[in-house]
Design a protein around this motif. Structure first.
Motif, PDB file in Angstrom:
ATOM      1  N   PRO A  33       0.844  -1.208   0.000  1.00  0.00           N
ATOM      2  CA  PRO A  33       0.000   0.000   0.000  1.00  0.00           C
ATOM      3  C   PRO A  33       0.873   1.250   0.000  1.00  0.00           C
ATOM      4  CG  PRO A  33      -0.738  -1.573   1.667  1.00  0.00           C
ATOM      5  CD  PRO A  33       0.592  -2.058   1.167  1.00  0.00           C
ATOM      6  N   GLY A  34       0.411   2.293  -0.652  1.00  0.00           N
ATOM      7  CA  GLY A  34       1.147   3.551  -0.647  1.00  0.00           C
ATOM      8  C   GLY A  34       1.381   4.048   0.771  1.00  0.00           C
ATOM      9  N   LEU A  35       2.499   4.697   0.980  1.00  0.00           N
ATOM     10  CA  LEU A  35       2.919   5.114   2.313  1.00  0.00           C
ATOM     11  C   LEU A  35       2.367   6.498   2.662  1.00  0.00           C
ATOM     12  CD1 LEU A  35       6.639   3.942   2.102  1.00  0.00           C
ATOM     13  CD2 LEU A  35       4.651   2.654   2.909  1.00  0.00           C
ATOM     14  N   TRP A  36       2.174   6.692   3.962  1.00  0.00           N
ATOM     15  CA  TRP A  36       1.684   7.974   4.470  1.00  0.00           C
ATOM     16  C   TRP A  36       2.643   8.540   5.488  1.00  0.00           C
ATOM     17  CZ3 TRP A  36      -2.980  11.007   4.364  1.00  0.00           C
ATOM     18  CH2 TRP A  36      -3.851  10.658   3.324  1.00  0.00           C
ATOM     19  N   ASP A  37       2.673   9.860   5.554  1.00  0.00           N
ATOM     20  CA  ASP A  37       3.356  10.572   6.629  1.00  0.00           C
ATOM     21  C   ASP A  37       2.285  11.323   7.390  1.00  0.00           C
ATOM     22  OD1 ASP A  37       4.741  12.594   8.176  1.00  0.00           O
ATOM     23  OD2 ASP A  37       6.519  12.169   6.974  1.00  0.00           O
ATOM     24  N   ARG A  38       2.061  10.921   8.642  1.00  0.00           N
ATOM     25  CA  ARG A  38       0.912  11.423   9.383  1.00  0.00           C
ATOM     26  C   ARG A  38       1.183  12.725  10.136  1.00  0.00           C
ATOM     27  NH1 ARG A  38      -3.113   7.369  10.363  1.00  0.00           N
ATOM     28  NH2 ARG A  38      -4.039   8.861  11.828  1.00  0.00           N
ATOM     29  N   HIS A  39       2.352  13.339   9.910  1.00  0.00           N
ATOM     30  CA  HIS A  39       2.611  14.612  10.583  1.00  0.00           C
ATOM     31  C   HIS A  39       3.710  15.358   9.838  1.00  0.00           C
ATOM     32  CE1 HIS A  39       2.852  16.947  14.564  1.00  0.00           C
ATOM     33  NE2 HIS A  39       3.697  17.554  13.741  1.00  0.00           N
ATOM     34  N   VAL A  40       3.325  16.336   9.025  1.00  0.00           N
ATOM     35  CA  VAL A  40       4.312  17.152   8.314  1.00  0.00           C
ATOM     36  C   VAL A  40       3.917  18.624   8.395  1.00  0.00           C
ATOM     37  CG1 VAL A  40       4.857  15.319   6.671  1.00  0.00           C
ATOM     38  CG2 VAL A  40       3.180  17.048   6.048  1.00  0.00           C
ATOM     39  N   HIS A  41       4.912  19.472   8.256  1.00  0.00           N
ATOM     40  CA  HIS A  41       4.713  20.905   8.021  1.00  0.00           C
ATOM     41  C   HIS A  41       5.246  21.118   6.604  1.00  0.00           C
ATOM     42  CE1 HIS A  41       3.892  21.798  12.317  1.00  0.00           C
ATOM     43  NE2 HIS A  41       4.684  20.747  12.499  1.00  0.00           N
ATOM     44  N   LEU A  42       4.381  20.891   5.630  1.00  0.00           N
ATOM     45  CA  LEU A  42       4.867  20.761   4.254  1.00  0.00           C
ATOM     46  C   LEU A  42       5.426  22.054   3.701  1.00  0.00           C
ATOM     47  CD1 LEU A  42       5.304  18.495   2.353  1.00  0.00           C
ATOM     48  CD2 LEU A  42       3.020  18.788   1.453  1.00  0.00           C
ATOM     49  N   GLY A  43       4.848  23.185   4.088  1.00  0.00           N
ATOM     50  CA  GLY A  43       5.391  24.452   3.620  1.00  0.00           C
ATOM     51  C   GLY A  43       6.795  24.682   4.137  1.00  0.00           C
ATOM     52  N   GLN A  44       7.030  24.376   5.411  1.00  0.00           N
ATOM     53  CA  GLN A  44       8.366  24.529   5.966  1.00  0.00           C
ATOM     54  C   GLN A  44       9.341  23.528   5.344  1.00  0.00           C
ATOM     55  OE1 GLN A  44       8.524  25.130  10.326  1.00  0.00           O
ATOM     56  NE2 GLN A  44       6.300  25.150  10.207  1.00  0.00           N
ATOM     57  N   TRP A  45       8.872  22.307   5.114  1.00  0.00           N
ATOM     58  CA  TRP A  45       9.725  21.303   4.458  1.00  0.00           C
ATOM     59  C   TRP A  45      10.097  21.774   3.058  1.00  0.00           C
ATOM     60  CZ3 TRP A  45      13.141  17.786   4.689  1.00  0.00           C
ATOM     61  CH2 TRP A  45      13.290  16.791   3.724  1.00  0.00           C
ATOM     62  N   ALA A  46       9.111  22.295   2.325  1.00  0.00           N
ATOM     63  CA  ALA A  46       9.391  22.799   0.977  1.00  0.00           C
ATOM     64  C   ALA A  46      10.375  23.956   1.033  1.00  0.00           C
ATOM     65  CB  ALA A  46       8.089  23.232   0.302  1.00  0.00           C
ATOM     66  N   GLY A  47      10.265  24.789   2.076  1.00  0.00           N
ATOM     67  CA  GLY A  47      11.151  25.936   2.194  1.00  0.00           C
ATOM     68  C   GLY A  47      12.588  25.582   2.499  1.00  0.00           C
ATOM     69  N   THR A  48      12.822  24.411   3.111  1.00  0.00           N
ATOM     70  CA  THR A  48      14.198  24.066   3.495  1.00  0.00           C
ATOM     71  C   THR A  48      15.112  23.850   2.299  1.00  0.00           C
ATOM     72  OG1 THR A  48      13.697  21.682   3.617  1.00  0.00           O
ATOM     73  CG2 THR A  48      13.440  22.976   5.633  1.00  0.00           C
ATOM     74  N   PHE A  49      14.555  23.571   1.133  1.00  0.00           N
ATOM     75  CA  PHE A  49      15.406  23.281  -0.016  1.00  0.00           C
ATOM     76  C   PHE A  49      16.245  24.473  -0.434  1.00  0.00           C
ATOM     77  CE2 PHE A  49      11.875  20.170  -0.549  1.00  0.00           C
ATOM     78  CZ  PHE A  49      12.632  19.030  -0.364  1.00  0.00           C
ATOM     79  N   GLY A  50      15.802  25.677  -0.049  1.00  0.00           N
ATOM     80  CA  GLY A  50      16.585  26.847  -0.404  1.00  0.00           C
ATOM     81  C   GLY A  50      17.222  27.533   0.790  1.00  0.00           C
ATOM     82  N   ARG A  51      17.223  26.872   1.942  1.00  0.00           N
ATOM     83  CA  ARG A  51      17.732  27.520   3.154  1.00  0.00           C
ATOM     84  C   ARG A  51      19.113  27.007   3.543  1.00  0.00           C
ATOM     85  NH1 ARG A  51      12.141  27.847   6.775  1.00  0.00           N
ATOM     86  NH2 ARG A  51      10.982  29.025   5.188  1.00  0.00           N
TER      87      ARG A  51
END
Length: 479
Positions: A33-51
């Motif tokens: 079955p496809g995997l889930w992440d049950r707790h993320v701060h996706l905007g902050q995670w997306a922002g880390t790529f340029g930090r």
């Protein structure tokens, strides 16, 4: 396997393709079955790529060296954002004056690895509407004031937010992830349908809401599980997220025993950000309004108060993190039907600091086996960006409880691979007719026997994902 209308309709040794039916040749690969992440701060995670990455810094001085080097080529006037410092074990202390001496007029915003504090220059404080600090202060903004500032960080000049989201979603799909519970500090119920309409549609998203937007969500008639208008069937209403205490590395998690060196001198036992009366009010409001609750409680005292609130109100949901708790509280969670939403990779980062600030209590830290044996459902996540959005890393941490040459930390709390995988699939279990059409194809069998937990963990960390399928649509293909 046949997927139609986003649902698995048949699984058999052989299925003949129908006319014009697309076929994905799995070539004998292992399907889960496809995997889930049950707790993320996706905007902050997306922002880390340029930090600026601060995760390797072992002192305040090392952080300042990294900031100084990055500023040498940084566009004048643009805020510098950094992420990942962990100061609990540093030999020196951060100060506002030291950061200002390096930053000058450039606003510098540095987030801790646990996202419960930020080290900000004076220019950054002014830009984010925070009170000025004294040069001799430690320069850290903690808990509530920091969360309020963090919500304003995405509006600062910087990298293209959409580009960060595209990379974040693509990397998640490449790891076999099909869905997340997003508890970003934002109007998630409104913003996710907009993003999906812009083509950011590689994941299912359950949109969390914080207390400041609770009444607006309920007034809109949204209940947990409801499809969000414009979300193309991918975005649904998620839980009410409440942050009731602090965090381990910031030494603000609310504990029954005092910290040897508190992160906040005024709160030697940590910080209970939401008191018992307010907890009960919020949980009661969520229950009557049709929302489940995701209640952040890291310290054992906070866990106890959280369970009191669940018991008093009849609310349903999860305790997020549950990093320190007794066997008695685990049994109580099971009786109340409360889910343990845990992030196993945190124990890899927190092992040493826990031994220092929770000395004598670490047998109750990250107690996955205690929880599972008590009958508490486990749901794995990352809390990205606190840990990478990588369910295989989380599974490996739960199975082996070590990331280096040291012996496993409290091996009595280890899980088996099958148990860790089950905690990562959103309760989907074995694929069969009626399952969601969300599948991950793997080039190796994660359940193959291993001689040691170290070997099993190494296999999980390196698990090759061949393809990810979301509702019958391929979102990642590395075959």
């Amino acid at each position: 396997m046949r997927i139609a209308g986003g649902v698995v309709t048949a699984v058999a040794p052989r299925l003949d393709p129908r006319p014009d039916e697309p076929v994905l040749d799995a070539a004998g690969r292992w399907a889960a079955p496809g995997l889930w992440d049950r707790h993320v701060h996706l905007g902050q995670w997306a922002g880390t790529f340029g930090r600026l990455d601060l995760s390797t810094a072992d002192s305040a001085a090392a952080v300042l060296d990294l900031v100084r080097a990055r500023l040498a080529g940084h566009p004048p006037g643009r805020p510098l954002l950094g992420f990942g410092f962990r100061d609990a074990l540093w030999p020196d202390a951060p100060t506002l004056g030291a950061l200002d001496a390096v930053a000058g007029a450039t606003p510098v915003v540095l987030s801790s690895g646990d996202v419960h504090s930020g080290w900000l220059s004076s220019a950054a404080r002014a830009l984010l509407g925070l009170p000025a600090g004294a040069p001799g202060d430690d320069g850290l903004v903690r808990e509530g004031p920091w969360f309020a500032a963090l919500a304003r960080v995405p509006s600062l000049p910087g990298a293209d937010a959409a580009a960060g989201y595209r990379q974040a979603l693509a990397e998640a799909a490449a790891r076999g992830v099909v869905g997340v519970v997003d508890v970003e500090f934002a109007a998630n119920e409104r913003e996710w349908p907009e993003r999906i309409g812009q083509g950011l549609d590689l994941l299912r998203v359950r949109a969390g809401v914080y207390p400041d937007r609770l009444e607006a969500v309920l007034a809109a008639g949204l209940r947990t599980g409801d499809p969000l208008p414009g979300g193309a069937g991918l975005a649904t209403m998620g839980p009410l997220k409440i942050i009731s205490d602090g965090a381990l590395n910031t030494r603000t998690a609310h504990c029954r025993d005092a910290y040897p060196v508190p992160g906040d001198a005024g709160h030697p036992h940590g910080v209970q950000s939401v008191g018992p009366d307010e907890l009960a009010r919020l949980l009661r409001r969520a229950r009557t309004g049709g929302l489940t609750v995701a209640l952040h409680a890291i310290g054992d005292a906070a866990v106890g108060l959280a369970l009191d609130a669940f018991a008093a109100t009849g609310a349903r949901g999860s305790i997020e993190h549950a990093q320190l708790l007794t066997a008695a509280d685990a049994a109580r969670m099971a009786r109340l039907g409360v889910v343990a939403s845990v992030q196993p990779a945190h124990l890899l980062d927190d092992r040493d600091v826990a031994e220092r600030v929770w000395a004598g209590r670490t047998g109750d830290a990250f107690p996955f086996r205690t929880l599972l044996d008590a009958g508490v459902p486990l749901a794995f996540g990352s809390d990205a960006p606190v840990a990478p959005l990588d369910p295989w890393l989380a599974m490996a941490a739960a199975v082996h409880r070590s990331a280096d040459e040291r012996a496993p930390w409290h091996p009595e709390q280890q899980l088996g691979v099958a148990e860790a995988l089950a905690a990562s699939t959103d309760g989907q279990g074995t694929l069969g007719a009626g399952s969601r059409g969300d599948v991950v194809l793997l080039d190796a069998d994660p359940l193959a026997p291993a001689a040691t937990t170290a070997e099993a963990a190494a296999r999980l960390r390196a698990m090759p994902v061949a393809a990810t399928v979301l509702g019958g649509r391929v979102t990642h293909d590395a075959r």
